[in-house]
Each structure stands twice: as C-alpha cells, then as structure tokens.
Design an enzyme around this catalytic site. Structure first.
Site, PDB file in Angstrom:
ATOM      1  N   HIS A  85       0.916 -35.471  13.469  1.00 34.76           N
ATOM      2  CA  HIS A  85       2.194 -35.192  12.815  1.00 34.76           C
ATOM      3  C   HIS A  85       2.527 -36.355  11.894  1.00 34.76           C
ATOM      4  O   HIS A  85       2.465 -37.517  12.305  1.00 34.76           O
ATOM      5  CB  HIS A  85       3.316 -35.039  13.859  1.00 34.76           C
ATOM      6  CG  HIS A  85       4.662 -34.830  13.213  1.00 34.76           C
ATOM      7  ND1 HIS A  85       5.106 -33.589  12.812  1.00 34.76           N
ATOM      8  CD2 HIS A  85       5.624 -35.714  12.842  1.00 34.76           C
ATOM      9  CE1 HIS A  85       6.294 -33.709  12.244  1.00 34.76           C
ATOM     10  NE2 HIS A  85       6.636 -34.990  12.251  1.00 34.76           N
ATOM     11  N   ASP A 164      16.023 -27.081  18.546  1.00 35.99           N
ATOM     12  CA  ASP A 164      15.795 -28.061  17.476  1.00 35.99           C
ATOM     13  C   ASP A 164      16.085 -27.449  16.112  1.00 35.99           C
ATOM     14  O   ASP A 164      16.655 -28.109  15.246  1.00 35.99           O
ATOM     15  CB  ASP A 164      14.359 -28.584  17.508  1.00 35.99           C
ATOM     16  CG  ASP A 164      14.115 -29.513  16.334  1.00 35.99           C
ATOM     17  OD1 ASP A 164      14.797 -30.556  16.285  1.00 35.99           O
ATOM     18  OD2 ASP A 164      13.324 -29.185  15.435  1.00 35.99           O
ATOM     19  N   ARG A 171      22.343 -31.331  11.728  1.00 34.43           N
ATOM     20  CA  ARG A 171      22.230 -32.768  11.403  1.00 34.43           C
ATOM     21  C   ARG A 171      22.103 -32.969   9.896  1.00 34.43           C
ATOM     22  O   ARG A 171      22.643 -33.933   9.339  1.00 34.43           O
ATOM     23  CB  ARG A 171      21.016 -33.363  12.117  1.00 34.43           C
ATOM     24  CG  ARG A 171      21.221 -33.493  13.620  1.00 34.43           C
ATOM     25  CD  ARG A 171      19.908 -33.771  14.339  1.00 34.43           C
ATOM     26  NE  ARG A 171      19.197 -34.894  13.783  1.00 34.43           N
ATOM     27  CZ  ARG A 171      17.857 -35.006  13.764  1.00 34.43           C
ATOM     28  NH1 ARG A 171      17.100 -34.056  14.263  1.00 34.43           N
ATOM     29  NH2 ARG A 171      17.297 -36.073  13.249  1.00 34.43           N
ATOM     30  N   SER A 186      13.420 -34.443  18.303  1.00 35.18           N
ATOM     31  CA  SER A 186      13.168 -33.282  17.448  1.00 35.18           C
ATOM     32  C   SER A 186      11.661 -33.105  17.224  1.00 35.18           C
ATOM     33  O   SER A 186      11.105 -32.020  17.436  1.00 35.18           O
ATOM     34  CB  SER A 186      13.890 -33.487  16.111  1.00 35.18           C
ATOM     35  OG  SER A 186      13.449 -32.592  15.138  1.00 35.18           O
ATOM     36  N   LYS A 190       8.833 -30.283  19.596  1.00 29.34           N
ATOM     37  CA  LYS A 190       7.979 -29.263  18.993  1.00 29.34           C
ATOM     38  C   LYS A 190       6.504 -29.524  19.315  1.00 29.34           C
ATOM     39  O   LYS A 190       5.752 -28.600  19.597  1.00 29.34           O
ATOM     40  CB  LYS A 190       8.191 -29.234  17.475  1.00 29.34           C
ATOM     41  CG  LYS A 190       9.553 -28.628  17.106  1.00 29.34           C
ATOM     42  CD  LYS A 190       9.873 -28.745  15.624  1.00 29.34           C
ATOM     43  CE  LYS A 190      10.291 -30.136  15.239  1.00 29.34           C
ATOM     44  NZ  LYS A 190      10.956 -30.306  13.959  1.00 29.34           N
TER      45      LYS A 190
HETATM   46  N1  URA Z   1      11.240 -34.115  11.251  1.00 32.65           N
HETATM   47  C1  URA Z   1      11.651 -33.370  12.285  1.00 32.65           C
HETATM   48  O1  URA Z   1      10.982 -32.422  12.681  1.00 32.65           O
HETATM   49  N2  URA Z   1      12.822 -33.706  12.867  1.00 32.65           N
HETATM   50  C2  URA Z   1      13.585 -34.731  12.481  1.00 32.65           C
HETATM   51  O2  URA Z   1      14.608 -34.976  13.065  1.00 32.65           O
HETATM   52  C3  URA Z   1      13.132 -35.480  11.387  1.00 32.65           C
HETATM   53  C4  URA Z   1      11.953 -35.157  10.795  1.00 32.65           C
END
Ligand code: URA
Length: 435
Positions: A85, A164, A171, A186, A190
């Site tokens: 990621h 999320d 947010r 967050s 995932k």
């Molecule tokens: N990427 C995400 O998936 N979540 C965040 O809070 C910031 C970047």
C-alpha cells in the site's frame, strides 16, 4: 438500552481521556448504521485529531472498522499472499510493475486499489486506459485469478470496511484527515480485512505526499506496522522520497507505458529501484527468500504475468494506448543543472490537464498528463524541452503552466545537486535478503 451514547463518547475524548474498547466498538457500529449522526462523528474525529489516541485505542478502533464489513480469506490459495500500500504520490505507478513481478516470483498479490482524487493519481484510473480492462471483480473471480495468474489489481468492493468509507468522506470535509490514529486505522482496516498474509507500506514523504516531514511519516509507519503485526499480518514500511515525482511521467496511459518499459527490462532507474526494493520486502514478508526479482524482470516472466493479469480482466495488453489530442512543450530558458522538480507542482499540473478529478464522480482523460525530460541533477541546455503537457482540452494548458511555474529551478552549470536517497528509512522486523 444502548451501552453508550454519542455525547458521552465525545466528551471522554474532548477531555483527554482514553476511549474504552466498548465505547469504540459502539460508536463505530452506531455511526455505520446511522444511529450516530455526522455532526457527532465530526466532533469526535476533531477531538481525536486534537487529543490523539494510545496504541490500544487505535487497535480497538481498527478492529471495529474491520468488523463493520466482510473479511476476505485467501487461505485456500496454493501460494502465500503479499500486498503493498502506498500513501500516495506523484508519478507513483509502482503497483503496475510490482504486482506481476511479485506474482512471477511465486507470491500471490491481491491488490485492492482506488481511483485518484486530487493531485495523486489512482491505480484504477491508470489501468482503465488499457482498452477493455475492467476494475470490478467478484470475490470468486478475484480468488480464481489469484490462483491462475497470481496477481489481481481491482476495485475494493463495498463490503470491505464500510465504516471507513463513511468516515473518510466525513473527515475529508471536516479538516480531520490528518489525524495519525485515523489515517493508520483507515488504511490498516482495509488491508487487514482484505486478508493478505504480508503487507509492505510505502509511506511517502515530501512535497507531493500527505506527510511532508520524515518524523510524522515515521510515526505513521510505526503505528501502521504495529497494527498489522498485532493482527497477524507480517508488516513492514519503507519511508520513500516524494519531494521529486517518480519516473518521468504523471498521468494515466503514459504511466502504464512507463510501467511496461520497466517490465520489459528498461524504464527510469528510480522506478526500477523502488519496484525491486518493495518486491524484495514483499517476498521476505511472504517467506520467499530464494528468488531475486531482478532476474524475473530480466527473463521476461514478470512481463508474461503482466499480460496474463491484464487479459484476465478483459484488457488487451498489446493494444495501442490512448494518446492526448493536444500537446505543449516547455523549454529551458537557460542552460545549467536542474536542481529542483517539485512533486506537488507536477501533480497539480497533471491533474489540471485532466489526468485527475476534482469531484469523485468526474471522468478522467486517459491520455492527459505531464512528461518531464530531465530529473534533478541532470545538465540541461537552453531551449531543450523540459516538460511536455498532454490533454484533449487545450484550454487547460494555462492553469497547468501556472502550476509548474516556480516548481522547477535551473542553476548555473556545474552546480552540485545532493539527492535525498529514494528509500529514506525502514520500519519493521522481517529483513529482506541482501544481494
Ligand atoms: N488513505 C486512506 O485510505 N485513508 C486515510 O485516512 C488516508 C489515506
């Protein structure tokens, strides 16, 4: 009767207290179901941003977000899994060569990706420039492709961490994206729900990144590595430079073309270096130590895996990629040494040319973007092309040029340039084999 109420949870955090596990699981669940209102969650998110969370609270928050949706399971696959990621950068096409490369080394890569918003591009937008390629797969199709090809890059389904999705959108409009506990939970909710066995985080640092300074990036990396490790996912993070954009292109089709060059054994040295560094980390995390990914780039097997991956999702890897209808070249007004190429300026220029979107429902242009013909440290001559701007809609050139203005600098011939290393630091336990 409810175990908690929103005002009690908000006041605990407002007054600097730690939220209990029970408060956290209640508030995340109640928000996902619409029992806790947006304005209440906004207040809580702001209290978290201002007062922070300890490690136990962040772990409980992450667990509650995972529990809001489904968890995928790849344990029936015949090979180990590893994913990567990136926190997002300009010209960051690394997922494209990386997933098939790691698959060619015997590790399956289940890469759930997103579309771009703002100045950083989205992996799905890039792949959608390949004629016929489709981003949406069912869980069964994903599993079958992981077994047959070894790599999947597809859209994350609605069932994964729905808490999320809702919280991130909130947010975004309440000035609370920057809270490290909320960013870490967050991303990791995932990735843990996705079910990968090993995870490598590419935490970008610099002007074109979310995290502008190394200390905050390291803090985010440490929190995410702890969350992954505690959830049984072998997790490491690399802190990598994003003051300068990666490679020589930022856009959709042009980044696919650059990725294919890497898979063919060429491509810009920084893209190759980062692809190999992340591949080595993914292989080490998955317990594969007897394969050198550089050999799989050289012998063509990573390219074979790329073509199989694109074909399996309906794409034609040999079809010509779309090109922009219009181009504009920016030349150097003096000779010397390029000492600055600002990732944020290039990212905004590419975005304004149509490679990115302003609102999430906007379309993107496949052929739009920026190609730069020199990197910091390169000698340039007066009149030499520095950038080629690409778009289907030439009225966009002026705003793209305004973004680039001040985003690069040419110093007199002979000026030295000290590049920051591409890989700035590493956080985590499992070390890759050194070659
Ligand atoms: N990427 C995400 O998936 N979540 C965040 O809070 C910031 C970047």
């Amino acid at each position: 009767m409810n175990a908690h109420d929103a005002v009690e949870v908000i006041s605990t955090k407002r007054d600097g207290g730690a939220l209990s596990r029970s408060q956290i699981s209640w508030v995340v669940d109640a928000y996902t179901k619409g029992v806790v209102a947006d304005e209440q969650m906004s207040a809580l998110a702001m209290a978290i941003l201002l007062n922070g969370m300890d490690g136990r609270e962040i772990a409980d928050w992450t667990e509650a977000m995972i529990a809001s949706g489904e968890r995928m399971d790849f344990s029936t696959l015949s090979r180990p899994t590893a994913d990567k990621h990136s926190t997002g950068g300009v010209g960051d096409k690394i997922t494209l060569p990386l997933a098939p490369l790691v698959a060619a080394c015997g590790v399956a890569v289940p890469q759930l990706s997103g579309r771009g918003l703002g100045h950083t591009g989205g992996t799905l937008d890039k792949l959608e420039s390949i004629p016929g390629w489709r981003a949406t797969l069912s869980n069964e199709e994903m599993l079958a492709q992981l077994e047959s090809v070894g790599a999947v890059i597809c859209a994350a389904g609605d069932g994964l961490a729905p808490a999320d999705r809702k919280l991130y959108a909130l947010r975004d409009v309440t000035g609370t994206v920057e809270a490290i506990p909320l960013i870490a939970s967050s991303i990791m909710s995932k990735k843990i729900a996705e079910g990968t066995g090993a995870l490598v985080l590419d935490v970008k640092v610099g002007s074109g990144a979310f995290m502008k300074d190394v200390d905050r990036a390291r803090e985010l990396a440490e929190v995410m590595v702890a969350l992954g490790s505690n959830a049984g996912v072998t997790t490491v993070a690399l802190l990598t430079d994003m003051d300068v954009p990666l490679g020589l292109t930022a856009g959709n089709a042009i980044e696919v073309a650059e990725s294919v060059e890497v898979l063919a054994g060429g491509g810009p040295p920084d893209v190759v270096e980062l692809t190999l560094a992340l591949a080595r980390e993914m292989l080490a995390g998955a317990g594969v130590t007897d394969v050198d990914p550089a050999d799989r780039l050289a012998d063509g097997s990573a390219m074979d895996a790329w073509k199989a991956m694109i074909r399996a999702q309906g794409g034609d890897p040999d079809a010509p990629l779309p090109t922009a209808r219009e181009s504009h070249v920016v030349t150097a007004d003096a000779g010397g040494v390029l000492t600055r190429l600002d990732a944020l300026a290039v990212g905004i220029a590419a975005w304004r040319l149509g490679a990115g979107r302003e609102r999430k429902e906007d379309p993107v242009q496949a052929g739009a973007g920026v190609v730069w013909h020199a990197r910091p440290g390169d000698a340039v001559t007066a009149g030499q092309p520095l950038f080629t701007l690409l778009t289907d809609t030439p009225e966009r050139f002026d705003r793209a040029l305004a973004a680039l203005d001040g985003g690069y600098r040419i110093d007199p011939p002979g000026t030295s340039y000290d590049a920051r290393p591409l890989v700035i630091d590493r956080v985590g336990e499992v070390a890759p084999v050194q070659r």
